[in-house]
Design an enzyme around this catalytic site. Sequence first.
Site, short mmCIF file in Angstrom:
data_model
loop_
_atom_site.label_atom_id
_atom_site.label_comp_id
_atom_site.label_asym_id
_atom_site.label_seq_id
_atom_site.Cartn_x
_atom_site.Cartn_y
_atom_site.Cartn_z
N LYS A 26 22.49 -20.46 69.43
CA LYS A 26 22.42 -20.16 68.13
C LYS A 26 21.20 -20.81 67.47
O LYS A 26 20.65 -21.89 67.46
CB LYS A 26 23.75 -20.79 67.44
CG LYS A 26 25.07 -20.25 67.88
CD LYS A 26 26.21 -20.92 67.35
CE LYS A 26 27.41 -20.43 67.78
NZ LYS A 26 28.79 -21.05 67.29
N GLY A 40 10.80 4.34 50.33
CA GLY A 40 10.81 5.04 48.78
C GLY A 40 11.62 4.00 47.76
O GLY A 40 11.59 4.05 46.58
N ASP A 256 4.56 -0.79 50.82
CA ASP A 256 5.18 -0.05 49.58
C ASP A 256 4.69 -0.62 48.08
O ASP A 256 4.51 0.17 47.12
CB ASP A 256 6.53 -0.51 49.57
CG ASP A 256 7.33 0.29 51.03
OD1 ASP A 256 6.84 1.02 51.56
OD2 ASP A 256 7.97 -0.60 51.28
#
Length: 314
Positions: A26, A40, A256
């Site tokens: 973990k 977008g 972006d």
Amino acid sequence: MPIVSVTMNPAVDLFAVTETIHADSKSRCDKALEEPGGGGINVARNIQRLGTNTLVVFPAGGLNGERLKQLLQQDGCRFQAVPVASETRQNFAITERSTGAMHHFVFPGPDLSAAELSACQQAILEQKPTPEYLVLSGSIPASVPDDFYGDLTQAANAQGTKVVLDSSGRALRGALYRGAYLAKLNRYEFAELGYPTDAPIEALRQQMQDEVTKGAVDVLIVTLARGGALLCSKQGEHYYFMPPPSPIVSHVGAGDSFVSALVFHLQRGTSLREAFRYGVAAASTKVQTEGNQLTDFAKLAEVYAQTDTPQVES
């Protein structure tokens, strides 16, 4: 709406931090952040924050699709979600404190039927009034035809809309030479068109100019990571900008952010040269912050002022 963006492969993006990533054990995480994701969507949120109304269109399905819409509503981002049967994906990025490395895991997109694809296309092309700019951003799921962005580009161009492409692979190849105004590629995406990745700047500029001259797009931008970006246009403009050195916190959303600042300024009437310069500065600003959004506009102004390399001569 002056600007409409499209994400055919949206996601709910989860960001977290762990001290060390353990193999076969973990790795406990903290500092979780959940954000709407997909090219977008990132573009629309950034442009809305910069100060221009925009709309993002995307398919959404399942619990993740509902969560995505909730997150966008909370953010105040205008959107049109096309209902689909398949589950919207979730991506996650884990930053390891001990090394500073980010591990970004991106999952496949939804399976979209022919009817759902048609509904998406209709939602994009029937916007009233006709947008000035249409941004086709991000990847397309395996179920979407190679020419989907290309068909959208041709149809939108016929309506008088300037199309901006920010994609890669088959989605990009299917959209070039179809009437797009501008395409932004990184060095490796440009290489997929049949060019080497190690050409010097002047050779790269000539390769880009060849693509523009043959009609791929009117304006072609190739980003060079820490090396800035290069632009060539059908009108013979050649620009090369490099931002100042900066630490990298998260590369997610940098491309972006580039497109967001670029299109925002183009729509406002800024010259191509200065809009491009803002794009380079925005990408550099974004990598210095967590998450997938461009949020520090004071930092953007500072980086923009330092982003200024000589124009590449023809």
